[in-house]
Design a protein around this motif. Structure first.
Motif, PDB file in Angstrom:
ATOM      1  N   THR A 121       0.869  -1.177   0.000  1.00  0.00           N
ATOM      2  CA  THR A 121       0.000   0.000   0.000  1.00  0.00           C
ATOM      3  C   THR A 121       0.906   1.227   0.000  1.00  0.00           C
ATOM      4  O   THR A 121       1.204   1.800   1.057  1.00  0.00           O
ATOM      5  CB  THR A 121      -0.932   0.004   1.231  1.00  0.00           C
ATOM      6  OG1 THR A 121      -1.638  -1.244   1.287  1.00  0.00           O
ATOM      7  CG2 THR A 121      -1.953   1.129   1.149  1.00  0.00           C
ATOM      8  N   PRO A 122       1.375   1.644  -1.188  1.00  0.00           N
ATOM      9  CA  PRO A 122       2.432   2.654  -1.254  1.00  0.00           C
ATOM     10  C   PRO A 122       1.979   4.087  -1.028  1.00  0.00           C
ATOM     11  O   PRO A 122       2.813   4.958  -0.755  1.00  0.00           O
ATOM     12  CB  PRO A 122       2.976   2.484  -2.678  1.00  0.00           C
ATOM     13  CG  PRO A 122       1.807   1.965  -3.459  1.00  0.00           C
ATOM     14  CD  PRO A 122       1.032   1.099  -2.513  1.00  0.00           C
ATOM     15  N   VAL A 123       0.670   4.376  -1.147  1.00  0.00           N
ATOM     16  CA  VAL A 123       0.209   5.753  -1.017  1.00  0.00           C
ATOM     17  C   VAL A 123      -1.087   5.812  -0.225  1.00  0.00           C
ATOM     18  O   VAL A 123      -1.787   4.811  -0.069  1.00  0.00           O
ATOM     19  CB  VAL A 123      -0.018   6.413  -2.400  1.00  0.00           C
ATOM     20  CG1 VAL A 123       1.276   6.454  -3.197  1.00  0.00           C
ATOM     21  CG2 VAL A 123      -1.092   5.683  -3.189  1.00  0.00           C
ATOM     22  N   LYS A 124      -1.402   7.000   0.252  1.00  0.00           N
ATOM     23  CA  LYS A 124      -2.675   7.262   0.898  1.00  0.00           C
ATOM     24  C   LYS A 124      -3.675   7.756  -0.151  1.00  0.00           C
ATOM     25  O   LYS A 124      -3.320   7.975  -1.311  1.00  0.00           O
ATOM     26  CB  LYS A 124      -2.509   8.317   2.004  1.00  0.00           C
ATOM     27  CG  LYS A 124      -1.585   7.908   3.128  1.00  0.00           C
ATOM     28  CD  LYS A 124      -1.467   9.017   4.168  1.00  0.00           C
ATOM     29  CE  LYS A 124      -0.577   8.612   5.312  1.00  0.00           C
ATOM     30  NZ  LYS A 124      -0.465   9.695   6.335  1.00  0.00           N
ATOM     31  N   TYR A 125      -4.908   7.922   0.257  1.00  0.00           N
ATOM     32  CA  TYR A 125      -5.923   8.493  -0.635  1.00  0.00           C
ATOM     33  C   TYR A 125      -5.783  10.010  -0.565  1.00  0.00           C
ATOM     34  O   TYR A 125      -6.377  10.678   0.277  1.00  0.00           O
ATOM     35  CB  TYR A 125      -7.317   8.046  -0.201  1.00  0.00           C
ATOM     36  CG  TYR A 125      -8.424   8.512  -1.127  1.00  0.00           C
ATOM     37  CD1 TYR A 125      -8.414   8.170  -2.470  1.00  0.00           C
ATOM     38  CD2 TYR A 125      -9.479   9.275  -0.642  1.00  0.00           C
ATOM     39  CE1 TYR A 125      -9.428   8.591  -3.325  1.00  0.00           C
ATOM     40  CE2 TYR A 125     -10.514   9.693  -1.487  1.00  0.00           C
ATOM     41  CZ  TYR A 125     -10.473   9.350  -2.821  1.00  0.00           C
ATOM     42  OH  TYR A 125     -11.489   9.765  -3.661  1.00  0.00           O
ATOM     43  N   GLU A 126      -4.950  10.542  -1.452  1.00  0.00           N
ATOM     44  CA  GLU A 126      -4.610  11.960  -1.424  1.00  0.00           C
ATOM     45  C   GLU A 126      -4.499  12.484  -2.848  1.00  0.00           C
ATOM     46  O   GLU A 126      -3.823  11.883  -3.697  1.00  0.00           O
ATOM     47  CB  GLU A 126      -3.288  12.159  -0.682  1.00  0.00           C
ATOM     48  CG  GLU A 126      -2.860  13.592  -0.548  1.00  0.00           C
ATOM     49  CD  GLU A 126      -1.592  13.742   0.295  1.00  0.00           C
ATOM     50  OE1 GLU A 126      -1.148  14.891   0.474  1.00  0.00           O
ATOM     51  OE2 GLU A 126      -1.057  12.718   0.764  1.00  0.00           O
ATOM     52  N   ASN A 127      -5.131  13.597  -3.129  1.00  0.00           N
ATOM     53  CA  ASN A 127      -5.126  14.189  -4.465  1.00  0.00           C
ATOM     54  C   ASN A 127      -3.822  14.949  -4.674  1.00  0.00           C
ATOM     55  O   ASN A 127      -3.767  16.170  -4.593  1.00  0.00           O
ATOM     56  CB  ASN A 127      -6.337  15.115  -4.636  1.00  0.00           C
ATOM     57  CG  ASN A 127      -6.603  15.432  -6.087  1.00  0.00           C
ATOM     58  OD1 ASN A 127      -5.717  15.343  -6.923  1.00  0.00           O
ATOM     59  ND2 ASN A 127      -7.844  15.801  -6.383  1.00  0.00           N
ATOM     60  N   CYS A 128      -2.769  14.187  -4.956  1.00  0.00           N
ATOM     61  CA  CYS A 128      -1.427  14.771  -5.091  1.00  0.00           C
ATOM     62  C   CYS A 128      -0.597  13.889  -6.021  1.00  0.00           C
ATOM     63  O   CYS A 128      -0.487  12.691  -5.781  1.00  0.00           O
ATOM     64  CB  CYS A 128      -0.761  14.879  -3.723  1.00  0.00           C
ATOM     65  SG  CYS A 128       0.963  15.421  -3.802  1.00  0.00           S
ATOM     66  N   ARG A 129      -0.021  14.471  -7.067  1.00  0.00           N
ATOM     67  CA  ARG A 129       0.739  13.677  -8.028  1.00  0.00           C
ATOM     68  C   ARG A 129       2.050  13.141  -7.450  1.00  0.00           C
ATOM     69  O   ARG A 129       2.656  12.230  -8.014  1.00  0.00           O
ATOM     70  CB  ARG A 129       1.043  14.495  -9.286  1.00  0.00           C
ATOM     71  CG  ARG A 129       2.052  15.623  -9.082  1.00  0.00           C
ATOM     72  CD  ARG A 129       2.684  16.065 -10.391  1.00  0.00           C
ATOM     73  NE  ARG A 129       1.695  16.536 -11.356  1.00  0.00           N
ATOM     74  CZ  ARG A 129       2.008  16.914 -12.588  1.00  0.00           C
ATOM     75  NH1 ARG A 129       3.257  16.876 -12.995  1.00  0.00           N
ATOM     76  NH2 ARG A 129       1.076  17.349 -13.416  1.00  0.00           N
ATOM     77  N   HIS A 130       2.497  13.690  -6.339  1.00  0.00           N
ATOM     78  CA  HIS A 130       3.755  13.248  -5.733  1.00  0.00           C
ATOM     79  C   HIS A 130       3.538  12.205  -4.643  1.00  0.00           C
ATOM     80  O   HIS A 130       4.399  11.348  -4.422  1.00  0.00           O
ATOM     81  CB  HIS A 130       4.512  14.449  -5.147  1.00  0.00           C
ATOM     82  CG  HIS A 130       4.817  15.506  -6.149  1.00  0.00           C
ATOM     83  ND1 HIS A 130       5.733  15.332  -7.163  1.00  0.00           N
ATOM     84  CD2 HIS A 130       4.304  16.755  -6.304  1.00  0.00           C
ATOM     85  CE1 HIS A 130       5.780  16.430  -7.894  1.00  0.00           C
ATOM     86  NE2 HIS A 130       4.927  17.309  -7.399  1.00  0.00           N
ATOM     87  N   ARG A 131       2.408  12.260  -3.933  1.00  0.00           N
ATOM     88  CA  ARG A 131       2.205  11.380  -2.793  1.00  0.00           C
ATOM     89  C   ARG A 131       0.932  10.555  -2.852  1.00  0.00           C
ATOM     90  O   ARG A 131       0.696   9.732  -1.962  1.00  0.00           O
ATOM     91  CB  ARG A 131       2.202  12.216  -1.503  1.00  0.00           C
ATOM     92  CG  ARG A 131       3.538  12.884  -1.201  1.00  0.00           C
ATOM     93  CD  ARG A 131       3.485  13.654   0.098  1.00  0.00           C
ATOM     94  NE  ARG A 131       2.537  14.777   0.037  1.00  0.00           N
ATOM     95  CZ  ARG A 131       2.290  15.606   1.039  1.00  0.00           C
ATOM     96  NH1 ARG A 131       2.891  15.423   2.204  1.00  0.00           N
ATOM     97  NH2 ARG A 131       1.433  16.601   0.892  1.00  0.00           N
ATOM     98  N   GLY A 132       0.121  10.741  -3.892  1.00  0.00           N
ATOM     99  CA  GLY A 132      -1.162  10.058  -3.918  1.00  0.00           C
ATOM    100  C   GLY A 132      -1.358   9.108  -5.081  1.00  0.00           C
ATOM    101  O   GLY A 132      -2.472   8.608  -5.272  1.00  0.00           O
TER     102      GLY A 132
END
Length: 254
Positions: A121-132
């Motif tokens: 599960t590499p990312v959270k549910y986040e509207n971000c091209r770097h972290r989501g």
């Protein structure tokens, strides 16, 4: 340059999944044996964590057990595949302010599903091209946030880079079978971004959606190949096809 094959699916909504659609997915995974299987989120319904908890009468542990069995079938269908899980908005209900942090920890989906030991599960549910988002070369995977055509176009151009492919779920509306759709600026001006959506794998007539237009809903997956680039390219270095198991009309009349 190394290539990776992938298969992406979304919106199982266990335990409201469609068993026939899941069987089809498992067969497709077994046939293709992709390098990477991407679960685009909303694997769980999680109505119990919603502000509208009375919308579905579903036991938390029962729904986790249902999804765990699906994850087990996926692992057995292609044991050598890398498996990636990207939480969706239904999983992220657990992070709502009205959920006590102690409850969140005790009832987190990973604590009750042993199969998640085999998933990243590499990312959270986040509207971000770097972290989501999760990336394979120029292909970007995310559960998605928008539902309207114009908002999805903005989302694609924001989260993916030029000449890239954005693979998302969320809408339950699969893109047309075959190659991905090219984004257009205005009516007919093609842009250098593409989008693919596998639709969902759930029951297509939930009680709460009685007044919703479900005619574009469908069940499918997205299969493709991506070059693992080390630097940007001003050309497309991937291929992808959307496979639709059945549309809402086909499901309703079956």
């Amino acid at each position: 340059m190394e290539d990776k094959t992938f298969l992406a699916f979304s919106c199982v909504h266990a335990p409201l999944h469609d068993p026939e659609a899941i069987d089809w997915l498992i067969e497709t995974i077994a046939d293709t044996k992709p390098d990477v299987v991407v679960n685009l989120g909303d694997a769980h319904e999680m109505a119990w964590a919603s502000k509208h908890a009375d919308i579905e009468d579903i036991d938390c542990i029962a729904e986790y057990e249902a999804n765990n069995e699906i994850l087990k079938l996926i692992r057995k269908a292609s044991p050598d595949s890398k498996r990636v899980f990207l939480p969706g908005n239904h999983e992220w209900r657990l992070h709502s302010p009205h959920i006590d942090s102690r409850v969140r920890q005790a009832l987190h989906w990973e604590r009750h599903q042993p199969e998640f030991e085999h998933w990243e599960t590499p990312v959270k549910y986040e509207n971000c091209r770097h972290r989501g988002v999760f990336r394979l070369g120029q292909v970007v995977f995310c559960h998605g946030f928008a539902t309207s055509h114009s908002s999805i176009r903005k989302e694609v151009c924001s989260l993916a880079r030029e000449f890239g492919l954005y693979v998302h779920g969320h809408t339950h509306r699969p893109t047309q079978p075959g190659p991905p759709e090219r984004i257009k600026g205005g009516v007919s001006w093609p842009l250098n971004w593409w989008v693919a959506n596998p639709g969902c794998l759930r029951d297509l007539a939930p009680d709460w959606a009685g007044k919703c237009d479900k005619t574009l809903w469908g069940q499918g997956c997205v299969v493709g190949r991506a070059q693992l680039l080390k630097s940007p390219r001003m050309k497309v270095c991937w291929e992808s096809h959307t496979h639709v198991f059945r549309t809402y009309d086909e499901w309703r009349c079956s």
